[in-house]
Design an enzyme around this catalytic site. Structure first.
Site, mmCIF file in Angstrom:
data_model
loop_
_atom_site.group_PDB
_atom_site.id
_atom_site.type_symbol
_atom_site.label_atom_id
_atom_site.label_comp_id
_atom_site.label_asym_id
_atom_site.label_seq_id
_atom_site.Cartn_x
_atom_site.Cartn_y
_atom_site.Cartn_z
ATOM 1 N N LYS A 180 0.838 -1.204 0.000
ATOM 2 C CA LYS A 180 0.000 0.000 0.000
ATOM 3 C C LYS A 180 0.873 1.254 0.000
ATOM 4 O O LYS A 180 1.935 1.266 0.642
ATOM 5 C CB LYS A 180 -0.896 -0.035 1.244
ATOM 6 C CG LYS A 180 -1.948 1.062 1.311
ATOM 7 C CD LYS A 180 -2.830 0.878 2.559
ATOM 8 C CE LYS A 180 -3.920 1.918 2.665
ATOM 9 N NZ LYS A 180 -4.782 1.716 3.862
ATOM 10 N N SER A 237 -9.710 1.568 3.199
ATOM 11 C CA SER A 237 -8.919 2.388 2.311
ATOM 12 C C SER A 237 -7.868 1.610 1.526
ATOM 13 O O SER A 237 -7.293 2.139 0.574
ATOM 14 C CB SER A 237 -8.220 3.472 3.120
ATOM 15 O OG SER A 237 -7.305 2.886 4.039
ATOM 16 N N SER A 281 -9.687 -0.959 7.362
ATOM 17 C CA SER A 281 -9.233 -0.774 5.979
ATOM 18 C C SER A 281 -8.569 -1.958 5.316
ATOM 19 O O SER A 281 -8.252 -1.903 4.129
ATOM 20 C CB SER A 281 -8.274 0.407 5.903
ATOM 21 O OG SER A 281 -9.016 1.591 5.840
HETATM 22 N N1 GLN Z 1 -13.045 3.495 6.790
HETATM 23 C C1 GLN Z 1 -12.391 3.972 7.973
HETATM 24 C C2 GLN Z 1 -12.060 5.434 7.820
HETATM 25 O O1 GLN Z 1 -12.457 5.991 6.877
HETATM 26 C C3 GLN Z 1 -11.195 3.147 8.244
HETATM 27 C C4 GLN Z 1 -9.973 3.599 7.567
HETATM 28 C C5 GLN Z 1 -8.787 2.764 7.872
HETATM 29 O O2 GLN Z 1 -8.889 1.697 8.480
HETATM 30 N N2 GLN Z 1 -7.633 3.273 7.463
HETATM 31 O O3 GLN Z 1 -11.432 6.027 8.630
#
Ligand code: GLN
Length: 465
Positions: free
Chosen positions: A55, A130, A154
């Site tokens: 990532k 994400s 994420s």
């Molecule tokens: N969807 C969550 C957010 O928008 C989790 C993001 C993540 O785990 N980096 O913060």
């Protein structure tokens, strides 16, 4: 040509071929991947010659690390993240960096400054977020495993949307050194794999104490691969039925309940548990995560990294313009929210309160784990939604983290394993949560499930088709 070089080339070819359609990679590094493949020809590491993707918020020496943001510009770190250097040491070959929501803020990848990633099962849908690029890279068969990051789901949520396995480890299991910070008390690097075995191999290679991250724990790293076959016989699986109601898609519910029955048929015992504070997880998460983000993201000021806006006459104006032009809408929204919940007058009402509820949530889980060994829930309340469907409604988007955010707030590990396909042909994920340092148990349970009930069907966009 060595077998390894052949494999790595075919992963690179697939990445190049599928990327115009999926947008899963922000960079594909053929030259350095082929070079590492040649070196791996004489290696013997546990991941020797295995092509992987990383990532783009995880630092890779000399190659661009953008965090899906314009503000990092052409930032090229001078060092590898610990997870990356350990991957390399184990012989893995990094073929590229994957697309993501800007600074890992999002559940759909629509917040990337470089365009949305498409779900390989249906390119009109999001891959989740994400870490959607890593999930799509694994689901489409480009790589066997990939690194993502987790602040509130994420890795698990995109794993569920893309029909692959995704693990979020215990806080402190994997070093955060070189992971660009979003919310430091929640952030962990996580692992995607086509199977639990792939995840076990990568986790084993990167987990463990790191002198560069004082929050890593000195807890021995077990042989995850060896414990994979322990099965679920006698395992007590806790089911928080109260969370299976409002907001949960009917088909997802059915599929997850069937999966729980399936685990029972494999020898597990099902027990009802209660997590009374879990319904506050989203509220608590979005206060704590934004508070920490507002502080962590203060460093992007046009001086230290990457992008700097043109035409400013003095320093403050340069800061303003750089942040105005460099950050996207969601990141700005979160910086403002986080600054607000930390501001004097509101700190006690929001931030301090959220920390207290976080403690109650932790207690819920500790008590639940006195009655069960593992907790089962859906990973996400729905299957992959359509691109654009929730992008104008941040609250609806935030609610998709309802089942995942608790694990980050409490610091426990969680895994998402594919458990079915919806009527529209989209994968559904089963989430298993365990006590601290129970990654081996989670992987063994997931492995037992996936070998007994393999997913039928395959993404439309796939390297082998
Ligand atoms: N969807 C969550 C957010 O928008 C989790 C993001 C993540 O785990 N980096 O913060």
């Amino acid at each position: 040509m060595s077998e390894i070089l052949k494999n790595v080339r075919s992963a690179l070819d697939a990445a190049e071929k599928l990327n115009p359609e999926l947008n899963a990679f922000l960079s594909i590094d053929r030259e350095s991947a082929e070079e590492s493949a040649e070196q791996a020809a004489d290696g013997s590491g546990p991941l020797n010659g295995v092509p992987v993707a990383v990532k783009d918020n995880i630092c890779t020496k000399g190659s661009r690390t953008s965090c899906g943001s314009r503000i990092l510009g052409d930032y090229r770190p001078q060092y590898d993240a610990t997870a990356v250097s350990r991957l390399k040491k184990a012989g893995a070959v990094i073929i590229g960096k994957t697309n993501m929501d800007e600074f890992a803020m999002g559940s759909s990848n629509e917040n990337s400054a470089f365009g949305t990633v498409k779900n390989p099962w249906d390119t009109s849908r999001v891959p989740g977020g994400s870490s959607g690029g890593s999930a799509a890279a694994v689901a489409s068969g480009i790589v066997r495993a990939a690194l993502g990051s987790e602040t509130g789901g994420s890795v698990r949520q995109p794993a569920s949307f893309c029909g692959v396995v995704g693990l979020k480890p215990t806080y402190g299991r994997i070093s955060r050194y070189g992971l660009v910070a979003f919310a430091s008390s929640l952030d962990q690097i996580g692992v995607f794999g086509r199977s639990s075995a792939d995840v076990a191999d990568v986790l084993g290679a990167i987990a463990g104490r790191d002198e560069y991250d004082s929050t890593t724990a000195d807890v021995a790293v077990p042989d995850y691969r060896a414990s994979l076959s322990s099965g679920v016989g006698g395992l007590r699986i806790g089911v928080p039925r109260a969370l299976f109601g409002e907001g949960l898609d009917g088909e997802v519910r059915e599929s997850v309940e069937k999966a729980i029955d399936g685990l029972e048929s494999l020898g597990a015992e099902i027990v009802d548990i209660d997590l009374p504070h879990a319904r506050y997880a989203i509220a608590v998460y979005y206060i704590i995560a934004t508070a920490e983000a507002s502080s962590n993201l203060a460093r992007f000021d046009g001086v230290r990294y990457g992008f700097r806006a043109e035409g400013a006459h003095e320093l403050r104006e340069m800061y303003f313009k750089t942040r105005e032009e460099g950050f996207g809408a969601e990141v700005k929204r979160r910086i403002m929210l986080g600054t607000y919940v930390l501001s004097s007058g509101y700190y006690d009402a929001y931030y301090a309160k959220a920390q207290k509820v976080r403690t109650l949530l932790k207690r819920d889980f500790l008590e639940a784990f006195e009655q069960c060994d593992v907790i089962a829930t859906p990973t996400s309340p729905s299957t992959a939604f359509r691109i654009g469907e929730k992008s104008d409604d941040p609250i609806a988007m935030y609610l998709s983290d309802i089942y995942t955010a608790s694990a980050n707030l409490v610091g426990i590990p969680g895994i998402s394993v594919p458990c079915g396909i919806s009527g529209e042909g989209l994968p559904i994920g089963l989430q298993l949560l365990g006590p601290y340092w129970s990654e081996d148990r989670l992987l063994a349970s997931a492995s037992c499930f996936e070998t007994s009930f393999p997913l039928t069907g395959r993404p439309n966009v796939h390297a082998e088709s």
